[in-house]
Design an enzyme around this catalytic site. Structure first.
Site, PDB file in Angstrom:
ATOM      1  N   GLU A  26       0.824  -1.218   0.000  1.00 48.66           N
ATOM      2  CA  GLU A  26       0.000   0.000   0.000  1.00 48.66           C
ATOM      3  C   GLU A  26       0.853   1.261   0.000  1.00 48.66           C
ATOM      4  O   GLU A  26       2.054   1.210   0.285  1.00 48.66           O
ATOM      5  CB  GLU A  26      -0.927   0.008   1.210  1.00 48.66           C
ATOM      6  N   LYS A 160      -4.130  -1.619  14.173  1.00 50.19           N
ATOM      7  CA  LYS A 160      -3.322  -0.645  14.891  1.00 50.19           C
ATOM      8  C   LYS A 160      -3.694  -0.615  16.370  1.00 50.19           C
ATOM      9  O   LYS A 160      -4.855  -0.724  16.728  1.00 50.19           O
ATOM     10  CB  LYS A 160      -3.519   0.736  14.262  1.00 50.19           C
TER      11      LYS A 160
END
Ligand code: PSU
Ligand code: MN
Length: 308
Positions: A26, A160
Site C-alpha cells: 500500500e 493498529k
C-alpha cells in the site's frame, strides 16, 4: 490488464499472467503513516525484500489521477515527498482519480486495486478497524467492509494499537473474515506481539497459509484471508510504554477534536513523537516481517497453482 481506469505495470501484468508470485504493497504507509525521509527508504526497502524472497512487488497508489498497480521508483519518490496528498480509501478513489490528484491508497483501496489486477497477496503494517468510542462516533475503517468482499490475502501485524481491538475482532467475525495467527494463537497488537486477545486458528508455514487461501477460492468465498503476523518479542515496544503513550494520545486527540480519517495519522504521529522514535523503529520492523512473509506466501501460492 484490460481495465481501462487502472494502470497495471508491464512487470506486474506479466507476472500475474504467468502465475508468478506478486505482492501488493500500500501507499498510505509512506504518504501518511511514516515521517520523511524514512517513508521513502521504507517503501523502497519493502520492494527489495519482496524481490529478495523471489516475488514481484506491486506498490499501489494514485499517481496524477491514475490508480496504479506497480508504481515506479520515481512515482513512489514523488508521492513520498508530496505535500497535502490525499489519503484514498475506496470511496475516495473515483473522486481523486477523476480530479487528476495524487493519493496514498489505504488497505481498502489497495486491496481492491490489487484484486482487480489479479494480485493475490497483499502485505501491510496494521489494518484499520473499529476506533475506540465508535459506538458514539461511528468511526470504523472501511478496510473491514472492503476486505469482507475482496478475495485477497492480507498479511498484517493485527490492527493498529490505537483501535478497539476487541470490537474489531467481533466485527471481523460478523463480516465472515477469517483471522489466522502465523505461528501463534495470540492476536498480535501491532507494536506488541500479543494484544491480549486469543485466536481460534494458527498456521505454521507459508504453504499452510496458501492452502487456506486456495481452499477459500475453491469454495467460491469472496472475503479476504487475514494472516496475523506478530512482531518478534525482542523487537516489540515495551507494553508499559505503549499503554502510557496510548492513553495520552487518545486524551490529546479528544482535546483537539481530531476525528474522521485524520485520526489515524494524528495518533501515529503523536506516538512516534512521544516515544522518541522508538515506535517508528517497531513500525518498520513490523512491516519488514509482514512483507517478507507476504512474499513467502505468494511464492507458496504460485507453487501450489503450478502443481495443479
Ligand atoms: N497502519 C499504520 N499506518 C497507517 C495505516 C495503518 O501503521 O498509515 C493506514 C492504512 O492505510 C489503513 C488506514 O488502511 O490507515 C486506515 O485508516 P482509516 O482508519 O481512516 O480507515
Ligand atoms: Mn475512520
Amino acid at each position: 490488464m484490460s481495465h481501462p481506469a487502472v494502470h497495471v505495470s508491464d512487470q506486474v501484468t506479466h507476472a500475474v499472467e504467468s502465475g508468478a508470485p506478486v505482492v501488493a504493497l500500500e501507499s498510505t504507509i509512506f504518504t501518511h503513516g511514516l515521517p520523511r525521509p524514512r517513508n521513502l527508504a521504507v517503501a523502497l526497502e519493502a520492494e527489495e525484500l519482496v524481490r529478495a524472497a523471489g516475488a514481484v512487488p506491486a506498490t499501489i497508489g494514485v499517481y496524477r489521477g491514475v490508480p496504479t498497480v506497480g508504481l515506479t521508483t520515481e512515482q513512489i519518490t514523488v508521492l513520498s515527498n508530496a505535500d497535502g496528498i490525499d489519503k484514498v480509501s475506496l470511496r475516495d478513489l473515483p473522486v481523486v482519480a477523476s480530479l487528476g490528484r495524487d493519493g496514498g491508497t489505504t488497505v481498502a483501496a489497495t486491496a481492491y486495486l490489487a484484486h482487480l489486477a489479479g494480485v493475490r497477496v497483499f502485505a501491510t503494517g496494521g489494518l484499520g478497524g473499529v476506533h475506540r468510542g465508535a459506538s458514539e462516533s461511528f468511526d470504523e475503517s472501511a478496510d473491514m467492509t472492503t476486505l469482507a468482499v475482496t478475495p485477497i490475502t492480507v498479511i498484517s501485524a493485527g490492527v493498529k494499537s490505537i483501535l478497539d481491538i476487541g470490537a474489531t475482532l467481533e466485527r471481523f467475525e460478523t463480516l465472515n473474515l477469517p483471522v489466522i495467527g502465523y505461528g501463534t494463537r495470540r492476536y498480535p497488537g501491532f507494536y506488541v506481539s500479543d494484544s491480549g486477545y486469543r485466536l481460534q486458528y494458527s498456521v505454521d508455514s507459508p504453504e499452510e497459509a496458501a492452502k487456506v487461501v486456495s481452499t477459500r477460492d475453491a469454495l467460491g468465498l469472496q472475503q479476504a484471508v487475514l494472516l496475523a503476523n506478530p512482531v518478534d518479542e525482542s523487537l516489540q515496544l515495551p507494553p508499559s510504554v505503549l499503554d502510557d503513550v496510548l492513553r495520552r494520545a487518545w486524551e490529546e486527540a479528544g482535546r483537539q477534536g481530531i476525528g474522521g480519517n485524520a485520526a489515524t495519522p494524528f495518533l501515529l504521529d503523536f506516538i512516534q513523537r512521544e516515544t522518541g522514535g522508538r515506535s517508528l523503529e517497531v513500525n518498520v520492523a513490523v512491516y519488514r516481517g509482514n512483507v517478507t512473509l507476504g512474499a513467502e506466501v505468494a511464492v507458496a501460492l504460485s507453487a501450489e497453482r503450478n502443481q495443479e
